[in-house]
Scaffold this motif. Structure first.
Motif, PDB file in Angstrom:
ATOM      1  N   MET A  51       0.807  -1.214   0.000  1.00  0.00           N
ATOM      2  CA  MET A  51       0.000   0.000   0.000  1.00  0.00           C
ATOM      3  C   MET A  51       0.844   1.270   0.000  1.00  0.00           C
ATOM      4  N   GLU A  52       2.086   1.172   0.451  1.00  0.00           N
ATOM      5  CA  GLU A  52       2.951   2.354   0.487  1.00  0.00           C
ATOM      6  C   GLU A  52       3.757   2.507  -0.791  1.00  0.00           C
ATOM      7  N   THR A  53       4.443   1.436  -1.203  1.00  0.00           N
ATOM      8  CA  THR A  53       5.305   1.519  -2.384  1.00  0.00           C
ATOM      9  C   THR A  53       4.560   1.226  -3.683  1.00  0.00           C
ATOM     10  N   LYS A  54       3.372   0.571  -3.566  1.00  0.00           N
ATOM     11  CA  LYS A  54       2.573   0.132  -4.711  1.00  0.00           C
ATOM     12  C   LYS A  54       3.277  -0.942  -5.543  1.00  0.00           C
ATOM     13  N   GLU A  55       4.232  -1.626  -4.920  1.00  0.00           N
ATOM     14  CA  GLU A  55       4.886  -2.757  -5.578  1.00  0.00           C
ATOM     15  C   GLU A  55       3.902  -3.919  -5.686  1.00  0.00           C
ATOM     16  N   ILE A  56       3.843  -4.538  -6.861  1.00  0.00           N
ATOM     17  CA  ILE A  56       2.926  -5.651  -7.125  1.00  0.00           C
ATOM     18  C   ILE A  56       3.718  -6.955  -7.157  1.00  0.00           C
ATOM     19  N   VAL A  57       3.298  -7.926  -6.332  1.00  0.00           N
ATOM     20  CA  VAL A  57       3.984  -9.215  -6.253  1.00  0.00           C
ATOM     21  C   VAL A  57       2.985 -10.327  -6.533  1.00  0.00           C
ATOM     22  N   LYS A  58       3.403 -11.313  -7.306  1.00  0.00           N
ATOM     23  CA  LYS A  58       2.552 -12.466  -7.591  1.00  0.00           C
ATOM     24  C   LYS A  58       2.672 -13.468  -6.453  1.00  0.00           C
ATOM     25  N   VAL A  59       1.532 -13.859  -5.865  1.00  0.00           N
ATOM     26  CA  VAL A  59       1.510 -14.836  -4.776  1.00  0.00           C
ATOM     27  C   VAL A  59       1.361 -16.248  -5.335  1.00  0.00           C
ATOM     28  N   SER A  60       0.437 -16.439  -6.261  1.00  0.00           N
ATOM     29  CA  SER A  60       0.188 -17.772  -6.827  1.00  0.00           C
ATOM     30  C   SER A  60       1.378 -18.229  -7.670  1.00  0.00           C
ATOM     31  N   LYS A  61       1.631 -19.535  -7.624  1.00  0.00           N
ATOM     32  CA  LYS A  61       2.746 -20.103  -8.391  1.00  0.00           C
ATOM     33  C   LYS A  61       2.345 -20.363  -9.838  1.00  0.00           C
ATOM     34  N   ASP A  62       1.096 -20.750 -10.035  1.00  0.00           N
ATOM     35  CA  ASP A  62       0.580 -21.040 -11.372  1.00  0.00           C
ATOM     36  C   ASP A  62      -0.643 -20.175 -11.637  1.00  0.00           C
ATOM     37  N   THR A  63      -0.924 -19.922 -12.901  1.00  0.00           N
ATOM     38  CA  THR A  63      -2.115 -19.145 -13.231  1.00  0.00           C
ATOM     39  C   THR A  63      -3.362 -19.923 -12.842  1.00  0.00           C
ATOM     40  N   LEU A  64      -4.361 -19.201 -12.327  1.00  0.00           N
ATOM     41  CA  LEU A  64      -5.566 -19.829 -11.797  1.00  0.00           C
ATOM     42  C   LEU A  64      -6.802 -19.502 -12.613  1.00  0.00           C
ATOM     43  N   GLY A  65      -6.698 -18.490 -13.487  1.00  0.00           N
ATOM     44  CA  GLY A  65      -7.770 -18.176 -14.426  1.00  0.00           C
ATOM     45  C   GLY A  65      -8.964 -17.450 -13.862  1.00  0.00           C
ATOM     46  N   ASN A  66      -9.332 -16.338 -14.446  1.00  0.00           N
ATOM     47  CA  ASN A  66     -10.581 -15.606 -14.179  1.00  0.00           C
ATOM     48  C   ASN A  66     -11.000 -15.589 -12.709  1.00  0.00           C
ATOM     49  N   LEU A  67     -10.116 -15.109 -11.846  1.00  0.00           N
ATOM     50  CA  LEU A  67     -10.442 -15.035 -10.425  1.00  0.00           C
ATOM     51  C   LEU A  67     -11.435 -13.919 -10.167  1.00  0.00           C
ATOM     52  N   ASP A  68     -12.266 -14.107  -9.137  1.00  0.00           N
ATOM     53  CA  ASP A  68     -13.315 -13.127  -8.837  1.00  0.00           C
ATOM     54  C   ASP A  68     -13.229 -12.635  -7.400  1.00  0.00           C
ATOM     55  N   GLY A  69     -13.613 -13.467  -6.424  1.00  0.00           N
ATOM     56  CA  GLY A  69     -13.650 -13.023  -5.035  1.00  0.00           C
ATOM     57  C   GLY A  69     -12.462 -13.499  -4.229  1.00  0.00           C
ATOM     58  N   GLY A 111       1.572 -19.389  -1.837  1.00  0.00           N
ATOM     59  CA  GLY A 111       1.034 -19.681  -3.159  1.00  0.00           C
ATOM     60  C   GLY A 111       0.577 -21.109  -3.355  1.00  0.00           C
ATOM     61  N   ASP A 112       0.584 -21.920  -2.291  1.00  0.00           N
ATOM     62  CA  ASP A 112       0.106 -23.300  -2.400  1.00  0.00           C
ATOM     63  C   ASP A 112      -1.421 -23.305  -2.444  1.00  0.00           C
ATOM     64  N   VAL A 113      -1.979 -24.070  -3.380  1.00  0.00           N
ATOM     65  CA  VAL A 113      -3.421 -24.051  -3.629  1.00  0.00           C
ATOM     66  C   VAL A 113      -4.052 -25.403  -3.312  1.00  0.00           C
ATOM     67  N   GLU A 114      -5.228 -25.350  -2.697  1.00  0.00           N
ATOM     68  CA  GLU A 114      -6.013 -26.553  -2.427  1.00  0.00           C
ATOM     69  C   GLU A 114      -7.454 -26.304  -2.878  1.00  0.00           C
ATOM     70  N   ASN A 115      -7.990 -27.201  -3.687  1.00  0.00           N
ATOM     71  CA  ASN A 115      -9.384 -27.083  -4.117  1.00  0.00           C
ATOM     72  C   ASN A 115     -10.313 -27.472  -2.973  1.00  0.00           C
TER      73      ASN A 115
END
Length: 305
Positions: free
Chosen positions: A217-235, A261-265
């Motif tokens: 929020m201060e530097t506005k640096e954007i970092v990717k958390v997910s390791k793989d693309t997850l597609g059309n995320l919403d909420g 970035g670890d994902v579980e369905n």
């Protein structure tokens, strides 16, 4: 006589200690049992025309859901719904055009409505004010920040706008690295973003990236958390101190993702699941289903693994 008394005392101590040890030995060792949460459908709320987003009003113990309507001018609304799945008022806030993301601060509700941000009174259901900016293209999710600032994602423009406490509505951050942001969630000094995704590839290989991101929020640096693309995320919602819940609109998946970035369905519902809600203290998960015009309310139940 003295030696006899000494012998008696020693014998008593011996049997007492043996008895205590025997009692301790009876106590079974505690097993480390992993607890998993299983979603159970509690309520299916129908008749919510193209339900898009849902938020919990803790003060009044009710839910509010944005209903896009049939995209006719002024037919969008905010519905009030009880936690047991009863529609209290389907047009609690009326006169909206295409409402999507909603957020609450105090007695005010903020909802994105096409190009505008609308402020409404939760005591009366009346619209107080509409905020506009000529640069907006497609406002989507809404999140409350520090000191009552209101952040709004602009999915088409790949931007985030902000309404400051002094009433100025302006663009806060524009970047292709935001990957066309959809869901927003502020945690401490970071804004987490569920991204709809940039278009990558060509022809039959063309797809949208859709990553889970965080913005300082201060530097506005954007970092990717997910390791793989997850597609059309919403909420996106907080699950616990190390995990989030995110929804994927196109696949209907509800996923748990941690800070590494670890994902579980967790659950798969129909296509078009929108801006979800999770209430940790009640273990309730609410899923707005746009195409189906439904709100699905689940309860997470514990089970040993």
């Amino acid at each position: 006589m003295k030696n006899f008394l000494t012998l008696i005392i020693v014998s008593m101590c011996f049997f007492a200690c043996k008895s205590e040890k025997k009692e301790v030995d009876k106590t079974p060792e505690k097993e480390n049992v992993e607890v998993i949460l299983i979603p159970k459908l509690l309520h299916e709320v129908n008749g919510l025309t193209h339900c898009e987003s849902v938020v919990y009003d803790k003060k009044r113990n009710v839910l509010y859901a944005s209903l896009i309507g049939n995209r006719e001018k002024g037919d969008g609304s905010i519905a009030k719904i009880s936690l047991d799945g009863k529609i209290i008022d389907s047009i609690f806030i009326s006169g909206l055009n295409d409402p999507k993301g909603i957020a609450i601060t105090g007695d005010k509700l903020y909802v994105s409505d096409q190009l505008n941000l609308v402020e409404a009174d939760l005591n009366t259901g009346k619209i107080i004010k509409t905020y506009t900016n000529d640069a907006t293209l497609f406002l989507n999710d809404v999140e409350i920040g520090e000191h009552g600032a209101v952040y709004v994602s602009d999915t088409s423009k790949s931007s985030i706008f902000v309404l400051t406490p002094d009433g100025i509505f302006s663009e806060w951050l524009n970047s292709n690295d935001l990957e066309h942001p959809n869901g927003l969630l502020k945690v401490g000094n970071e804004m987490y973003v569920a991204a709809w995704g940039n278009v990558i590839g060509e022809g039959d290989d063309k797809k949208q990236s859709g990553n889970f991101l965080k913005v300082n929020m201060e530097t506005k640096e954007i970092v990717k958390v997910s390791k793989d693309t997850l597609g059309n995320l919403d909420g996106v919602q907080i699950y616990d101190k190390d995990n989030f819940l995110i929804s994927a609109w196109n696949t209907g998946k509800i996923m748990k993702i941690n800070t590494n970035g670890d994902v579980e369905n967790i659950l798969t519902v129909g296509r078009s699941v929108g801006d979800i809600l999770y209430i940790p203290e009640k273990k309730l998960l609410a899923l707005p289903m746009n195409i189906q015009s439904q709100l699905l309310i689940y309860e997470f139940q514990e089970a040993g693994k």
